[in-house]
Design a protein around this motif. Structure first.
Motif, PDB file in Angstrom:
ATOM      1  N   ASP A  96      -7.149  11.622  -1.999  1.00  0.00           N
ATOM      2  CA  ASP A  96      -6.191  11.699  -3.114  1.00  0.00           C
ATOM      3  C   ASP A  96      -5.555  12.914  -2.929  1.00  0.00           C
ATOM      4  N   TYR A  97      -5.465  13.693  -1.631  1.00  0.00           N
ATOM      5  CA  TYR A  97      -5.009  14.839  -1.934  1.00  0.00           C
ATOM      6  C   TYR A  97      -3.377  14.855  -1.946  1.00  0.00           C
ATOM      7  N   ALA A 100      -2.521  14.376  -5.757  1.00  0.00           N
ATOM      8  CA  ALA A 100      -2.815  15.751  -6.209  1.00  0.00           C
ATOM      9  C   ALA A 100      -1.949  16.910  -6.009  1.00  0.00           C
ATOM     10  N   ASP A 408      -7.272  23.864  -6.064  1.00  0.00           N
ATOM     11  CA  ASP A 408      -6.232  23.807  -6.713  1.00  0.00           C
ATOM     12  C   ASP A 408      -5.562  25.079  -6.717  1.00  0.00           C
TER      13      ASP A 408
END
Length: 443
Positions: A96-97, A100, A408
């Protein structure tokens, strides 16, 4: 009445045509400046190995006009850890990077990345005047006051701005700091080699590397403790060190090549051996002899193995001196633990150029470099420190994979947007400027 100033592109010397130097050249040419790159080597041989290109790095590469497909990338969809005895460990899912962070994490070969940066820096069709590359041009000294560099052959080049992107063994760094800076041993080294993926085909026991999904980097960790003891006159050890051996494996070049790195504490005196030396396959096998047979097969395929010292640049007092600055490894070379070494240098390049748009006067440069250092130094040194500590401190190992907050903070960062904010704050004058381009950018 408003004053109207006629401006010209800045004349910029970039020392070093590695990944950081080429990134700086691209970013500055895109602002319309005339860039000359001085490189000590001749680039006659292909060197390099695999390289992590995480989302923040992909984002900046796209912003510079690079075609990510030209990197022959391989998606890094997960980090899968296994213990030295073959038992499963932690898996960090990264599928899912892209969602994201806006871009995926990919793996590439350093030479393919270098070739793409070279193309974008030198091609006439790209934005701004193409950078001029001078090979076999070793810089011997830098006059900070005059903003000049002298080559070993006596040639002197002058510029409005000098960027020292000449790596961990930088020549420019000592002139910026007005002092020689020792790059001390870390006691950490890595066995490094490349293996063609097709060499694994006859061995189904190696399918876990590039065939079993989800595909991505594989980490093979050492025993929890390894008896590196110093014994007294009796069986009881007086000390025991944590075993930090880790083998990292990932594919590059569209999956046709495997990059392998065996990181470990280096028992050698690193001041008495070369920084990157060839070693035998036998020494590699002996060093990991207690690893499971499923890993031994991979080691038996190793060829042209080098033992690479991993040194880091200590935190510097400053990166800037008048109109000379440091960028990339010359300022903050780090360990590969977080996969951010090149990415931090690339962010330096983007930030520097964003703060020096067309219309920048020579008299503006020193203040802009103060803003550049203020924006970049803390972040790059934080990443370098974490890269070292997460390799060297047992309690911190794997923290980057465990901490979504840290990921993040590092991979969700948009250096272009942050630099634009800083530039906007700097712009308090309402003076208008007009652009008079150089016809050929010849010096």
């Amino acid at each position: 009445m408003q004053q109207i100033d006629e401006v010209c592109p800045l004349k910029v010397i970039v020392v070093g045509a590695g990944l950081g130097g080429l990134s700086a050249a691209i970013a500055l040419r895109r602002q319309g400046h005339c860039v000359h790159i001085l490189e000590s080597s001749s680039f006659k041989s292909e060197l390099g190995a695999g390289l992590a290109v995480p989302p923040n790095t992909v984002r900046s590469l796209r912003g510079l006009g690079c075609n990510i497909d030209n990197l022959k990338p391989v998606d890094n969809l997960c980090f899968t850890a296994m213990a030295h005895d073959g038992s499963p460990g932690m898996m960090n899912n990264m599928t899912d990077y892209g969602q994201a962070y806006g871009d995926p994490w990919v793996m590439a070969h350093r030479v393919d990345l270098h070739n793409e940066l070279m193309r974008v820096a030198l091609e006439p069709e790209k934005t701004g005047p193409p950078a001029q590359l001078r090979l076999d041009s070793q810089v011997a000294s830098c006059n900070v006051d005059a903003c000049t560099v002298s080559l070993v052959d006596g040639t002197i080049y002058s510029a409005d701005l000098i960027v020292g992107a000449d790596g961990i063994r930088s020549t420019i760094r000592s002139y910026v700091l007005d002092a020689e800076i020792d790059i001390p041993p870390t006691g950490i080294a890595g066995y490094r080699w490349l293996t063609p993926a097709e060499a694994l085909e006859p061995y189904p026991e190696l399918d876990w590397i590039i065939k079993n999904p989800p595909l991505g980097a594989r980490l093979i960790t050492a025993p929890v403790r390894r008896n590196d003891s110093i014994e007294q006159s009796g069986p009881a050890p007086i000390s025991e060190k944590a075993d930090k051996r880790t083998i990292i494996i990932y594919a590059c070049r569209n999956g046709t090549m495997l990059n392998v790195l065996g990181v470990h504490d280096d028992p050698r005196n690193q001041n008495e051996v070369g920084w990157n030396v060839p070693v035998t396959q036998e020494s590699l096998l002996d060093f990991f002899k207690d690893y499971h047979p499923r890993f031994k097969r991979l080691l038996e395929l190793a060829d042209n193995v080098h033992l690479w010292q991993m040194r880091v640049v200590p935190r510097l007092e400053t990166w800037i001196n008048k109109r000379v600055c440091l960028l990339g490894d010359s300022a903050h070379a780090s360990l590969p633990t977080l996969g951010q070494g090149f990415g931090m240098g690339l962010e330096d390049a983007v930030a520097l150029a964003t703060l020096l748009p067309m219309g920048t006067k020579v008299s503006d440069i020193e203040n802009r470099l103060v803003a550049y250092e203020s924006l970049r130094k803390g972040r790059a040194e934080y990443v370098a420190m974490e890269s070292f500590e997460q390799q060297n401190i047992p309690e911190k190992r794997g923290l980057y994979l465990r901490s979504s907050m840290m990921r993040d903070e590092i991979m969700g960062y948009d250096v272009k947007a942050e630099a634009e904010k800083v530039f906007k704050e700097l712009m308090t004058s309402t003076d208008k400027v007009t652009y008079r381009p150089h016809v050929d950018c010849l010096w």
